[in-house]
Design a protein around this motif. Structure first.
Motif, mmCIF file in Angstrom:
data_model
loop_
_atom_site.group_PDB
_atom_site.id
_atom_site.type_symbol
_atom_site.label_atom_id
_atom_site.label_comp_id
_atom_site.label_asym_id
_atom_site.label_seq_id
_atom_site.Cartn_x
_atom_site.Cartn_y
_atom_site.Cartn_z
ATOM 1 N N PRO A 273 0.830 -1.209 0.000
ATOM 2 C CA PRO A 273 0.000 0.000 0.000
ATOM 3 C C PRO A 273 0.864 1.259 0.000
ATOM 4 N N ASN A 274 0.377 2.304 -0.666
ATOM 5 C CA ASN A 274 1.095 3.567 -0.549
ATOM 6 C C ASN A 274 0.616 4.310 0.697
ATOM 7 N N TYR A 275 1.169 5.471 0.957
ATOM 8 C CA TYR A 275 0.930 6.150 2.227
ATOM 9 C C TYR A 275 -0.486 6.682 2.378
ATOM 10 N N THR A 276 -1.261 6.716 1.297
ATOM 11 C CA THR A 276 -2.639 7.212 1.377
ATOM 12 C C THR A 276 -3.647 6.068 1.445
ATOM 13 N N GLN A 277 -3.193 4.836 1.429
ATOM 14 C CA GLN A 277 -4.098 3.694 1.327
ATOM 15 C C GLN A 277 -4.207 2.932 2.646
ATOM 16 N N PRO A 278 -5.345 2.273 2.888
ATOM 17 C CA PRO A 278 -5.528 1.542 4.150
ATOM 18 C C PRO A 278 -4.652 0.297 4.217
ATOM 19 N N TRP A 279 -4.424 -0.175 5.437
ATOM 20 C CA TRP A 279 -3.560 -1.328 5.676
ATOM 21 C C TRP A 279 -4.038 -2.568 4.955
ATOM 22 N N TRP A 280 -5.361 -2.706 4.788
ATOM 23 C CA TRP A 280 -5.886 -3.940 4.206
ATOM 24 C C TRP A 280 -5.628 -4.080 2.706
ATOM 25 N N ARG A 281 -5.006 -3.071 2.106
ATOM 26 C CA ARG A 281 -4.601 -3.265 0.711
ATOM 27 C C ARG A 281 -3.395 -4.202 0.586
ATOM 28 N N ASP A 282 -2.764 -4.533 1.695
ATOM 29 C CA ASP A 282 -1.766 -5.599 1.661
ATOM 30 C C ASP A 282 -2.493 -6.928 1.804
ATOM 31 N N ILE A 283 -2.961 -7.449 0.691
ATOM 32 C CA ILE A 283 -3.636 -8.749 0.667
ATOM 33 C C ILE A 283 -2.609 -9.875 0.580
ATOM 34 N N GLU A 284 -1.452 -9.586 0.012
ATOM 35 C CA GLU A 284 -0.466 -10.641 -0.229
ATOM 36 C C GLU A 284 0.038 -11.288 1.060
ATOM 37 N N THR A 285 0.209 -10.497 2.109
ATOM 38 C CA THR A 285 0.779 -11.053 3.332
ATOM 39 C C THR A 285 -0.121 -12.112 3.967
ATOM 40 N N PRO A 286 -1.403 -11.838 4.234
ATOM 41 C CA PRO A 286 -2.234 -12.902 4.811
ATOM 42 C C PRO A 286 -2.505 -14.050 3.852
ATOM 43 N N VAL A 287 -2.623 -13.759 2.561
ATOM 44 C CA VAL A 287 -2.819 -14.831 1.579
ATOM 45 C C VAL A 287 -1.630 -15.775 1.581
ATOM 46 N N SER A 288 -0.427 -15.225 1.522
ATOM 47 C CA SER A 288 0.754 -16.072 1.411
ATOM 48 C C SER A 288 0.993 -16.882 2.677
ATOM 49 N N ALA A 289 0.511 -16.399 3.816
ATOM 50 C CA ALA A 289 0.697 -17.128 5.071
ATOM 51 C C ALA A 289 -0.036 -18.462 5.058
ATOM 52 N N VAL A 290 -1.185 -18.524 4.365
ATOM 53 C CA VAL A 290 -1.917 -19.795 4.308
ATOM 54 C C VAL A 290 -1.544 -20.617 3.078
ATOM 55 N N VAL A 291 -1.015 -19.968 2.044
ATOM 56 C CA VAL A 291 -0.611 -20.713 0.844
ATOM 57 C C VAL A 291 0.644 -21.537 1.116
#
Length: 414
Positions: A273-291
């Motif tokens: 995410p860039n500095y103007t975007q919410p934290w949940w735009r990092d989808i890759e981190t939780p997705v990759s944790a279960v993959v």
């Protein structure tokens, strides 16, 4: 782990060039189709069941709006649409001895480089119910048994999509909704991807290949927890309230497993995410944790700089990375740096791209050549029966013959 990886050059002369080995029972093929205009990935499962993920044709107006960035030239040419060439490709490599069709067609999200661009001058479908481009045109060219997307059948996630007809993708989205409505009214399957589900997409002969499974990882920001088919809302409920939202974080994410082999497809999910975007735009981190670990990763969001963060590389540790791209800033320089980093995960990694702009290679420099094995062509993953080994084939995308240009492997599955 010992991995054999020997690139085998193949003559490009038309008279003696080799062809991709034909699919046969027990093999799992993944074709990343190069059109220069968007994503299209064609799968032939071990029993011959077929799936297409996305059928994009990017919006020329968008390309104009981002100048001086450049779109790739259409492959093999611009005389026909992307859907025409996707259908032609499928006819060439479909399982022999059976009707050419798609058992499943899946749309990761509703952007034009994944569904096709609709303008007022696009022709009407032979049904007369909608215009054709991308997936809607492909449905006129090849039968589709089951259509899967992120929002069927109600199309009210994250808001009522029927109200989202404005904006650059509005007409294309409205047309797609008309296409889905026509299918539903005429008894043709249209379903939403169920995050967490195992084998919603399944083999026709599942008992013959019990080690093959398709796991739905995420859809609409709802992510599998890794336990059974349980899921959690990662994007908070109510975080999106109107039509001014980005489709990318809502993309469908899946993995394909065959014995020890595992393949990841994440649509356009972002991870930086860039500095103007919410934290949940990092989808890759939780997705990759279960993959977890995979053998082959399809690069998220074409390799744009808001994707492929440190965590997804650490968690997936792909031996092979495939990039389906169509615009000159793909990949971002920082994405290449992360892919090449042995600090994020050890061991070799080979990257294959369906295309690459000369500008990107000049700007990013020699680090690209340290990991990229091919900068253009159709990229085919051929997994041997049982899933213990696989090879990578690069096919010439300059004409409809699609001769074999290079092959790599065999690689040993994890």
């Amino acid at each position: 782990m010992t991995v054999i990886c020997v690139p085998v050059p193949v003559s490009a002369a038309s008279g003696d060039a080799e062809l991709l080995p034909a699919w046969s029972n027990g093999y799992f093929y993944i074709h990343h189709i190069s059109t220069g205009r968007g994503n299209a990935t064609y799968f032939v499962f071990p029993d011959g069941t077929t799936l297409l993920i996305d059928a994009g044709e990017a919006d020329p107006k968008f390309v104009e709006s981002v100048r001086p960035l450049k779109a790739f030239p259409p492959r093999p040419d611009g005389a026909h649409s992307a859907a025409y060439w996707i259908a032609d490709y499928i006819r060439q490599f479909a399982p022999a001895g059976r009707p050419v069709k798609l058992d499943y067609a899946l749309i990761t999200h509703f952007h034009t480089d994944h569904i096709g661009t609709i303008t007022q001058d696009k022709p009407m479908s032979r049904t007369g119910a909608y215009r054709v481009s991308g997936i809607t045109e492909l449905a006129d060219l090849l039968p589709i048994d089951t259509l899967i997307d992120r929002a069927a059948p109600s199309y009210d996630t994250p808001v009522d999509l029927h109200q989202c007809s404005q904006g650059s993708d509005g007409l294309s989205l409205s047309n797609y909704l008309g296409f889905a409505e026509y299918r539903l009214k005429h008894g043709q399957a249209v379903v939403g991807l169920k995050p967490g589900a195992l084998d919603q997409i399944k083999l026709g002969q599942a008992d013959a290949f019990p080690s093959f499974h398709v796991r739905n990882i995420a859809s609409n920001g709802i992510i599998w927890t890794g336990a059974g088919e349980e899921t959690q809302y990662y994007i908070p409920k109510g975080a999106i309230t109107d039509c001014h939202f980005d489709e990318n974080p809502l993309s469908n994410v899946l993995t394909f497993a065959y014995g020890k082999f595992k393949y990841y497809s994440g649509g356009d999910i972002p991870g930086v995410p860039n500095y103007t975007q919410p934290w949940w735009r990092d989808i890759e981190t939780p997705v990759s944790a279960v993959v977890g670990g995979v053998d082959v990763m399809l690069l998220d969001h074409h390799g744009n700089r808001d994707s492929t963060n440190e965590n997804i590389l650490r968690n997936l540790q792909p031996r092979i990375i495939v990039q389906e791209n169509w615009l000159s800033p793909q990949p971002g320089e920082e994405v290449v740096t992360r892919m090449a980093s042995k600090g994020l995960y050890p061991g070799p990694r080979d990257v294959f791209s369906t295309g690459m702009s000369p500008e990107s290679r000049i700007v990013i420099g020699p680090i690209m050549d340290s990991i990229y094995k091919s900068y253009g062509g159709h990229i085919v993953i051929r997994v041997a029966p049982g899933g213990d080994r696989y090879e990578v084939y690069v096919l010439d995308d300059a004409d409809k013959h699609r001769k074999l240009a290079k092959r790599f492997g065999p690689y040993k599955s994890k």
